[in-house]
Motif scaffolding. Structure first.
Motif, PDB file in Angstrom:
ATOM      1  N   GLU A 162       0.840  -1.204   0.000  1.00 46.47           N
ATOM      2  CA  GLU A 162       0.000   0.000   0.000  1.00 46.47           C
ATOM      3  C   GLU A 162       0.873   1.251   0.000  1.00 46.47           C
ATOM      4  N   LYS A 206      -5.488   7.804   0.391  1.00 49.62           N
ATOM      5  CA  LYS A 206      -4.968   6.514   0.850  1.00 49.62           C
ATOM      6  C   LYS A 206      -4.327   6.634   2.235  1.00 49.62           C
ATOM      7  N   THR A 388      -7.268  -5.876   5.202  1.00 51.33           N
ATOM      8  CA  THR A 388      -6.791  -4.598   4.680  1.00 51.33           C
ATOM      9  C   THR A 388      -5.491  -4.209   5.376  1.00 51.33           C
TER      10      THR A 388
END
Length: 458
Positions: A162, A206, A388
């Motif tokens: 990420e 994000k 996640t």
């Protein structure tokens, strides 16, 4: 990173105590030769002649004296946990035998590993990044399924991927800005303000998402300080024992039995609670009981969740009403116990003070599933997605916050019509913060701080 040449280290990698086996881990350039000095395989084959990912059964000797039987497992650099040569000696469990085998290994050339040094070497040798290193201790300390699965995901690179996506986008923008500014004579397309705005905004979104999930992730990992409060004999200790699965609290018909705070960590669904059974809240002249009551009242001010227990078969009195006033704005659940009896409690008054109410029987377990669902909802654990990426340490949160602040400054500079040089500086500050998060650019002090929190042997 290249493999770092360091001394050969050794430590016990399993908990000390009685057990089937203990594992002594040896890592470093001379790990195999050190192990060959103390381990003799039944086949007579030297560990130095074995391939990686192979094992041999044999015996451990200290200058000719037999210490124990053992299995030696060999891992050859760079295909090992640390990226170095590694030998793991699995001997019989037990404090004496384990300590003797470790001492023998140290006497023959290894040095004692520092806390977290095996994982630190894995980081320094480029086997894992800093977020994956920190996830190792989260896996070890996980108290519930959600925390464990989330930590395993981070160890497998979920957070790094990420951050890498955000970082790659920002690096691309910064490179384009620098090239366009530094080489005006070249045929480099002008930087589009709209494209730049979009890239920074997406990156900000994000990072914002990661920051918003931090508190919930922390509560799932570390647990929420939770108090069970109520008058004497409403079923607090019975509830404590039911949720913890053990008789932590004494249960009697005598009011005031619980004189102090009794603590236990329990898992309710995805919610981890650091649960405390407190002294019954009531006016009392007993000096010992009063100390417990005062401590319980003090804890209400700082706890993260209150389970306020009421006896459904008894009417509200001044002690109940005083307790409701004490709760104030603390997140809380009214647990209406003894629901299998005739209900005379003024539940409407309770609900006017506490938003969530659940009917249970702490003796039979009726209503516990509903209590779990309410606790998950009120703590945010129900929203936690173990699949996640999450920030798992305060260090990671601080780096992410710095990157976010820098990107907000970049957007402000862009919207204010400042030169693109000002935008570039802010983007580069954000990139630097993200590089620190993953450990690609991080000082020795930070590295030492991260691994000093590890247990020895990991």
């Amino acid at each position: 990173m290249n493999i770092i040449e360091q001394s050969t280290i050794a430590a016990v990698s399993t908990p000390l105590g009685m057990g089937g086996i203990s594992v002594i881990r040896i890592s470093g350039k001379d790990a195999v030769s050190v192990a060959d000095k103390v381990f003799v395989s039944v086949s007579g084959k030297k560990l130095a002649d074995m391939k990686g990912y192979t094992a041999a059964y044999g015996k451990i000797y200290d200058d000719g004296e037999l210490l124990d039987e053992a299995v030696a497992t060999v891992f050859i650099a760079p295909n090992s946990y640390t990226g170095e040569n590694v030998v793991e000696l699995s001997c019989h469990g037990g404090m004496y035998i384990t300590s003797q085998v470790l001492r023998t290994v140290l006497d023959h050339g290894a040095v004692t590993a520092e806390p977290g040094e095996f994982t630190k070497r894995a980081f320094l040798n480029g086997k894992i990044d800093l977020t994956e290193s920190e996830a190792v201790m989260d896996i070890i300390s996980a108290k519930g399924r959600a925390a464990a699965r989330s930590a395993i995901g981070i160890k497998e690179g979920r957070l790094r991927h990420e951050i890498d996506d955000v970082k790659a986008s920002l690096i691309d923008s910064a490179a384009h800005l620098s090239a366009w500014a530094d080489y005006p004579e070249e045929d480099i397309p002008e930087v589009s303000a709209d494209t730049l705005n979009e890239n920074i905004t997406v990156a900000l979104q994000k990072l914002d998402s990661l920051l918003k999930g931090y508190d919930i992730g922390k509560s799932v990992k570390e647990g929420i300080d939770t108090l069970i409060i109520g008058k004497p004999n409403v079923g607090k200790s019975t509830l404590m024992n039911f949720l913890s699965g053990s008789e932590k609290s004494i249960v009697t018909d005598i009011p005031g039995t619980t004189r102090d705070i009794i603590e236990e960590t329990v898992v309710l669904g995805n919610a981890v609670l650091r649960l405390s059974d407190t002294a019954g809240l009531r006016e009392t002249d007993n000096p010992i009981e009063k100390i417990g009551v005062d401590r319980a009242k003090k804890r209400i001010e700082s706890c993260g969740l209150v389970l306020a227990v009421f006896d459904a078969s008894r009417t509200l009195d001044d002690d109940d009403k005083s307790m409701l006033n004490l709760i104030g704005d603390v997140p809380s659940v009214a647990v209406i116990n003894k629901s299998d009896l005739c209900i005379v409690l003024d539940v409407d008054h309770v609900k006017s003070k506490v938003s969530e109410a659940v009917y249970i029987s702490a003796v039979t377990g009726d209503g516990i599933d509903e209590l779990i669902a309410v606790v998950e909802r009120i703590t945010g654990a129900a929203e936690f997605d173990e699949n996640t990426a999450v920030l798992s340490t305060e260090r990671q949160r601080e780096c992410t916050m710095r990157a976010k602040n820098a990107l907000e400054e970049a957007l402000n500079a862009l919207h204010s019509g400042l030169t693109l040089d000002a935008v570039t500086v802010s983007i580069e500050e954000a990139i630097q913060a993200l590089l620190e998060l993953t450990g690609e650019r991080v000082g020795e002090v930070v590295v030492h701080s991260v691994f000093s929190k590890f247990c020895v042997g990991k």
